[in-house]
Write an enzyme that holds these catalytic residues in place. Structure first.
Site, PDB file in Angstrom:
ATOM      1  N   LEU A  74       0.680  -1.289   0.150  1.00 13.47           N
ATOM      2  CA  LEU A  74       0.133  -0.348   0.034  1.00 13.47           C
ATOM      3  C   LEU A  74       0.866   0.592   0.105  1.00 13.47           C
ATOM      4  CD1 LEU A  74      -2.580  -0.992   2.586  1.00 13.47           C
ATOM      5  CD2 LEU A  74      -3.267  -0.875   0.615  1.00 13.47           C
ATOM      6  N   ASP A  75       0.529   2.262  -0.587  1.00 18.28           N
ATOM      7  CA  ASP A  75       0.578   3.678  -0.440  1.00 18.28           C
ATOM      8  C   ASP A  75       1.569   3.920   1.369  1.00 18.28           C
ATOM      9  OD1 ASP A  75       1.010   3.976  -3.155  1.00 18.28           O
ATOM     10  OD2 ASP A  75      -0.907   5.560  -3.187  1.00 18.28           O
ATOM     11  N   MET A  76       2.752   4.280   1.334  1.00 14.80           N
ATOM     12  CA  MET A  76       2.606   5.066   2.394  1.00 14.80           C
ATOM     13  C   MET A  76       1.311   5.412   3.485  1.00 14.80           C
ATOM     14  SD  MET A  76       5.864   7.731   3.683  1.00 14.80           S
ATOM     15  CE  MET A  76       6.373   7.770   5.674  1.00 14.80           C
TER      16      MET A  76
END
Length: 222
Positions: free
Chosen positions: A61-63
């Site tokens: 997942l994106d940060m």
């Protein structure tokens, strides 16, 4: 996984662990894998490996995004799960809160966004809708709720393809960026919340060892 996080860091919870895989809850603001530089070594995979040595990344997942993340406990399971993701055999659902009131689709509960996405090489790591160079990208969406006073819409999202930043790019392209999106929203929308209001709520897949269909859910906290 208490006791492994640096002081002040958001905690990470494990929803499920067996001999094959882990289902973890990633908080917003935590990397999935180490980044470049000493200040970017704390991440979900490093914390997991302190408790389950040898745990392997399957997807990311994106940060800025919170929610469910799978990790494998062997190379064979990692290959099987990675193949399942690549062949779209893993069902993924997200929730997001976006700017503006999105209209319900006229003839269906679900709408579709089919806009090709390409890397924006001059502004990496950003992505852009590009009809000529972009890869086919498909997102399904449905309205969960409207907040007329706040002029926002809560959506359930299903990324059929898995391009980098796909949900963020697609919604911004429709004129409904996700609240708190520092990359793709206008400054006013980005400043409305201290975090990106995007959360991975559900994963469902065939267990790589027994073949049984399993599913995990994690409600959004926003």
């Amino acid at each position: 996984m208490p006791g492994t996080e640096p002081r002040g860091a958001p905690a990470v919870a494990c929803l499920h662990a067996d001999d094959a895989l882990l289902v973890l809850a990633k908080p917003a603001g935590l990397l999935c894998v180490p980044g470049r530089g000493a200040d970017k070594q704390d991440c979900l995979s490093a914390r997991a490996q302190q408790h389950w040595p040898g745990a392997l990344v399957v997807h990311r997942l994106d940060m800025a995004t919170s929610g469910l993340v799978l990790m494998a406990r062997s190379a064979g399971v990692q290959r099987a799960l990675s193949q399942a993701f690549a062949e779209r055999q893993v069902q993924k659902r997200y929730q997001a809160v976006v700017q503006g009131c999105m209209a319900l689709p006229a003839d269906s509960a679900w709408g579709d966004i089919d806009l090709p996405i390409a890397a924006d090489w001059e502004r990496r790591p950003l992505r852009v809708v590009d009809a000529a160079q972009g890869k086919p990208s498909h997102t399904r969406w449905r309205v969960l709720d409207h907040d007329a006073a706040a002029q926002t819409t809560r959506l359930e999202l299903e990324p059929v393809t898995g391009r980098t930043h796909q949900l963020r790019v697609h919604l911004a392209a429709l004129g409904h960026p996700i609240l708190g999106d520092a990359l793709y929203a206008d400054a006013a929308t980005a400043a409305r919340t201290p975090r990106l209001l995007l959360h991975a709520t559900r994963l469902a897949f065939a267990h790589p060892e027994c073949g049984a269909w399993v599913q995990y859910a994690l409600p959004a906290e926003f």
